[in-house]
Design a protein around this motif. Sequence first.
Motif, PDB file in Angstrom:
ATOM      1  N   GLU A  13      45.688 -74.205 -67.990  1.00 56.16           N
ATOM      2  CA  GLU A  13      46.263 -72.869 -67.780  1.00 56.16           C
ATOM      3  C   GLU A  13      45.360 -72.204 -66.744  1.00 56.16           C
ATOM      4  OE1 GLU A  13      48.828 -71.564 -69.873  1.00 56.16           O
ATOM      5  OE2 GLU A  13      48.903 -73.335 -71.186  1.00 56.16           O
ATOM      6  N   THR A  14      45.956 -71.747 -65.644  1.00 61.21           N
ATOM      7  CA  THR A  14      45.142 -71.148 -64.587  1.00 61.21           C
ATOM      8  C   THR A  14      45.698 -69.781 -64.196  1.00 61.21           C
ATOM      9  OG1 THR A  14      44.509 -73.329 -63.754  1.00 61.21           O
ATOM     10  CG2 THR A  14      44.197 -71.475 -62.252  1.00 61.21           C
ATOM     11  N   TYR A  15      44.773 -68.870 -63.954  1.00 57.62           N
ATOM     12  CA  TYR A  15      45.118 -67.477 -63.625  1.00 57.62           C
ATOM     13  C   TYR A  15      44.450 -67.071 -62.321  1.00 57.62           C
ATOM     14  CZ  TYR A  15      46.263 -66.902 -68.644  1.00 57.62           C
ATOM     15  OH  TYR A  15      46.792 -67.024 -69.902  1.00 57.62           O
ATOM     16  N   TYR A  16      45.086 -66.140 -61.593  1.00 55.95           N
ATOM     17  CA  TYR A  16      44.372 -65.361 -60.573  1.00 55.95           C
ATOM     18  C   TYR A  16      44.261 -63.966 -61.167  1.00 55.95           C
ATOM     19  CZ  TYR A  16      45.391 -69.086 -57.188  1.00 55.95           C
ATOM     20  OH  TYR A  16      45.470 -70.280 -56.521  1.00 55.95           O
ATOM     21  N   GLY A  17      43.099 -63.595 -61.617  1.00 56.53           N
ATOM     22  CA  GLY A  17      42.967 -62.318 -62.334  1.00 56.53           C
ATOM     23  C   GLY A  17      43.856 -62.333 -63.560  1.00 56.53           C
ATOM     24  N   ASP A  18      44.754 -61.352 -63.657  1.00 56.03           N
ATOM     25  CA  ASP A  18      45.662 -61.289 -64.807  1.00 56.03           C
ATOM     26  C   ASP A  18      46.927 -62.095 -64.579  1.00 56.03           C
ATOM     27  OD1 ASP A  18      44.001 -59.615 -66.195  1.00 56.03           O
ATOM     28  OD2 ASP A  18      44.920 -57.774 -65.389  1.00 56.03           O
ATOM     29  N   SER A  19      47.089 -62.592 -63.374  1.00 56.10           N
ATOM     30  CA  SER A  19      48.337 -63.281 -63.044  1.00 56.10           C
ATOM     31  C   SER A  19      48.279 -64.756 -63.479  1.00 56.10           C
ATOM     32  CB  SER A  19      48.562 -63.139 -61.534  1.00 56.10           C
ATOM     33  OG  SER A  19      49.562 -64.000 -61.113  1.00 56.10           O
ATOM     34  N   HIS A  20      49.130 -65.086 -64.437  1.00 54.58           N
ATOM     35  CA  HIS A  20      49.156 -66.440 -65.001  1.00 54.58           C
ATOM     36  C   HIS A  20      49.991 -67.341 -64.095  1.00 54.58           C
ATOM     37  CE1 HIS A  20      49.537 -68.790 -69.081  1.00 54.58           C
ATOM     38  NE2 HIS A  20      49.069 -69.529 -68.106  1.00 54.58           N
ATOM     39  N   VAL A  21      49.384 -68.373 -63.525  1.00 57.55           N
ATOM     40  CA  VAL A  21      50.061 -69.179 -62.503  1.00 57.55           C
ATOM     41  C   VAL A  21      50.401 -70.599 -62.969  1.00 57.55           C
ATOM     42  CG1 VAL A  21      49.791 -70.186 -60.201  1.00 57.55           C
ATOM     43  CG2 VAL A  21      49.151 -67.816 -60.577  1.00 57.55           C
ATOM     44  N   LEU A  22      49.501 -71.247 -63.711  1.00 61.48           N
ATOM     45  CA  LEU A  22      49.793 -72.599 -64.209  1.00 61.48           C
ATOM     46  C   LEU A  22      49.934 -72.571 -65.726  1.00 61.48           C
ATOM     47  CD1 LEU A  22      47.387 -74.943 -62.174  1.00 61.48           C
ATOM     48  CD2 LEU A  22      49.740 -74.247 -61.627  1.00 61.48           C
ATOM     49  N   PHE A  23      51.024 -73.168 -66.203  1.00 63.32           N
ATOM     50  CA  PHE A  23      51.349 -73.161 -67.627  1.00 63.32           C
ATOM     51  C   PHE A  23      51.350 -74.585 -68.167  1.00 63.32           C
ATOM     52  CE2 PHE A  23      53.316 -69.577 -65.526  1.00 63.32           C
ATOM     53  CZ  PHE A  23      53.091 -68.509 -66.378  1.00 63.32           C
ATOM     54  N   THR A  47      47.368 -74.327 -56.271  1.00 63.06           N
ATOM     55  CA  THR A  47      46.552 -73.844 -57.392  1.00 63.06           C
ATOM     56  C   THR A  47      46.108 -75.003 -58.281  1.00 63.06           C
ATOM     57  OG1 THR A  47      47.748 -71.745 -57.309  1.00 63.06           O
ATOM     58  CG2 THR A  47      46.494 -72.208 -59.320  1.00 63.06           C
ATOM     59  N   THR A  48      46.961 -76.009 -58.440  1.00 62.52           N
ATOM     60  CA  THR A  48      46.576 -77.187 -59.225  1.00 62.52           C
ATOM     61  C   THR A  48      45.374 -77.877 -58.576  1.00 62.52           C
ATOM     62  OG1 THR A  48      48.861 -77.462 -59.944  1.00 62.52           O
ATOM     63  CG2 THR A  48      47.406 -79.367 -60.204  1.00 62.52           C
ATOM     64  N   LEU A  49      45.431 -78.042 -57.251  1.00 63.26           N
ATOM     65  CA  LEU A  49      44.306 -78.674 -56.552  1.00 63.26           C
ATOM     66  C   LEU A  49      43.051 -77.802 -56.646  1.00 63.26           C
ATOM     67  CD1 LEU A  49      45.979 -80.169 -53.327  1.00 63.26           C
ATOM     68  CD2 LEU A  49      45.689 -81.191 -55.590  1.00 63.26           C
ATOM     69  N   ARG A  50      43.232 -76.499 -56.514  1.00 64.21           N
ATOM     70  CA  ARG A  50      42.082 -75.584 -56.623  1.00 64.21           C
ATOM     71  C   ARG A  50      41.455 -75.647 -58.017  1.00 64.21           C
ATOM     72  NH1 ARG A  50      41.301 -71.736 -52.657  1.00 64.21           N
ATOM     73  NH2 ARG A  50      40.173 -70.535 -54.237  1.00 64.21           N
ATOM     74  N   SER A  51      42.298 -75.838 -59.025  1.00 63.81           N
ATOM     75  CA  SER A  51      41.774 -75.950 -60.394  1.00 63.81           C
ATOM     76  C   SER A  51      40.960 -77.232 -60.550  1.00 63.81           C
ATOM     77  CB  SER A  51      42.922 -75.951 -61.413  1.00 63.81           C
ATOM     78  OG  SER A  51      43.639 -74.736 -61.348  1.00 63.81           O
ATOM     79  N   ILE A  52      41.483 -78.333 -59.983  1.00 61.91           N
ATOM     80  CA  ILE A  52      40.767 -79.616 -60.078  1.00 61.91           C
ATOM     81  C   ILE A  52      39.406 -79.514 -59.390  1.00 61.91           C
ATOM     82  CG2 ILE A  52      40.793 -82.044 -59.352  1.00 61.91           C
ATOM     83  CD1 ILE A  52      43.951 -81.809 -59.554  1.00 61.91           C
ATOM     84  N   MET A  53      39.380 -78.872 -58.213  1.00 65.22           N
ATOM     85  CA  MET A  53      38.126 -78.754 -57.455  1.00 65.22           C
ATOM     86  C   MET A  53      37.153 -77.741 -58.051  1.00 65.22           C
ATOM     87  SD  MET A  53      38.115 -81.012 -55.133  1.00 65.22           S
ATOM     88  CE  MET A  53      36.569 -80.616 -54.311  1.00 65.22           C
ATOM     89  N   GLY A  54      37.628 -76.938 -58.998  1.00 63.37           N
ATOM     90  CA  GLY A  54      36.752 -75.917 -59.562  1.00 63.37           C
ATOM     91  C   GLY A  54      36.681 -74.658 -58.722  1.00 63.37           C
ATOM     92  N   LEU A  55      37.589 -74.523 -57.754  1.00 62.68           N
ATOM     93  CA  LEU A  55      37.605 -73.317 -56.914  1.00 62.68           C
ATOM     94  C   LEU A  55      38.245 -72.163 -57.657  1.00 62.68           C
ATOM     95  CD1 LEU A  55      38.647 -75.139 -53.676  1.00 62.68           C
ATOM     96  CD2 LEU A  55      36.676 -73.601 -53.814  1.00 62.68           C
ATOM     97  N   THR A  56      39.333 -72.458 -58.372  1.00 64.35           N
ATOM     98  CA  THR A  56      39.967 -71.484 -59.258  1.00 64.35           C
ATOM     99  C   THR A  56      40.007 -72.169 -60.622  1.00 64.35           C
ATOM    100  OG1 THR A  56      41.354 -70.738 -57.420  1.00 64.35           O
ATOM    101  CG2 THR A  56      42.019 -70.046 -59.623  1.00 64.35           C
ATOM    102  N   PRO A  57      38.916 -72.070 -61.363  1.00 65.25           N
ATOM    103  CA  PRO A  57      38.804 -72.875 -62.581  1.00 65.25           C
ATOM    104  C   PRO A  57      39.924 -72.576 -63.577  1.00 65.25           C
ATOM    105  CG  PRO A  57      36.699 -71.878 -62.001  1.00 65.25           C
ATOM    106  CD  PRO A  57      37.736 -71.241 -61.121  1.00 65.25           C
ATOM    107  N   ALA A  58      40.397 -73.624 -64.242  1.00 71.71           N
ATOM    108  CA  ALA A  58      41.388 -73.448 -65.298  1.00 71.71           C
ATOM    109  C   ALA A  58      40.728 -72.711 -66.462  1.00 71.71           C
ATOM    110  CB  ALA A  58      41.904 -74.804 -65.756  1.00 71.71           C
ATOM    111  N   LYS A  59      41.511 -71.831 -67.071  1.00 67.26           N
ATOM    112  CA  LYS A  59      40.988 -71.056 -68.201  1.00 67.26           C
ATOM    113  C   LYS A  59      40.881 -71.938 -69.444  1.00 67.26           C
ATOM    114  CE  LYS A  59      41.358 -66.198 -69.260  1.00 67.26           C
ATOM    115  NZ  LYS A  59      42.215 -65.029 -69.016  1.00 67.26           N
TER     116      LYS A  59
END
Length: 239
Positions: A13-23, A47-59
């Motif tokens: 599950e990944t967010y940008y701030g309060d915005s939930h982007v990956l479910f 966003t999926t790639l950013r989550s994998i790289m740790g740039l936008t970490p998954a919550k």
Amino acid sequence: SSSSRRLTVDSIETYYGDSHVLFDVSLSVGDGEIVALVGRNGAGKTTTLRSIMGLTPAKSGRIEKDGESIHGLDPHQVRKRGISWIPEERRVFGGLTVDENLRLAAHTADTDQRERIEEVYDRFSRLDERRTQKAGTMSGGEQQMLAIARALLGPETDLLLLDEPSEGLAPQIVKDVESIIRELNEEGVTVLLVEQNAEMALGLADRAYVLETGEIVHESSADELLADRSAMEQYLGVQ
Ligand code: ATP
């Protein structure tokens, strides 16, 4: 088995701030595979790639490379685990020559830099011919080639995350980029390919996932998805 899995993404599950982007996004990439992640604009592919790289970490959720958790690592540490990301913007230094771009990328590697750069020139003859050309004056396809070459320098890479490598390229150049990806894969590099150009991606890939507004809505072999005209139309807008 998990030992033949290069990458496992499990229920992130990944967010940008309060915005939930990956479910609840789950996907896997097996050793030696090319896996396509396709979907419309804004579906959450980058966003999926950013989550994998740790740039936008998954919550929450689990991300593993070769069976070991990489969730919570910073991008630099993820890179050291053998994952290399080529962003959509193809970071090359336009004001620097091809050779300078490669030397900068190789700078962090432990092994003999010059030797590895020469290996890159052996593989990419188009870069070899342009060693002293400023990167910013090269064609889009040549810049993509340079971006891929840069990604392969630095720490050893066995998993390449490619974000829209065909974007903005003429069809003939897209074919060149396809050959490079195929060739690298034959040499043992596992690939997770994000593409807006679904037909190109599915032509290259073994398996495919479709993302729609942050959720995986389809998973199959690439051939099966290509042959499924209603899925192609529904998810990807391909007539
Ligand atoms: P595209 O091919 O258009 O880049 P994509 O499938 O890669 O699409 P993402 O870039 O992952 O989609 O975007 C997914 C959603 O997250 C979109 O709604 C987008 O507006 C939003 N988003 C992306 N980056 C940010 C950000 N930095 N801050 C807030 N929202 C963002």
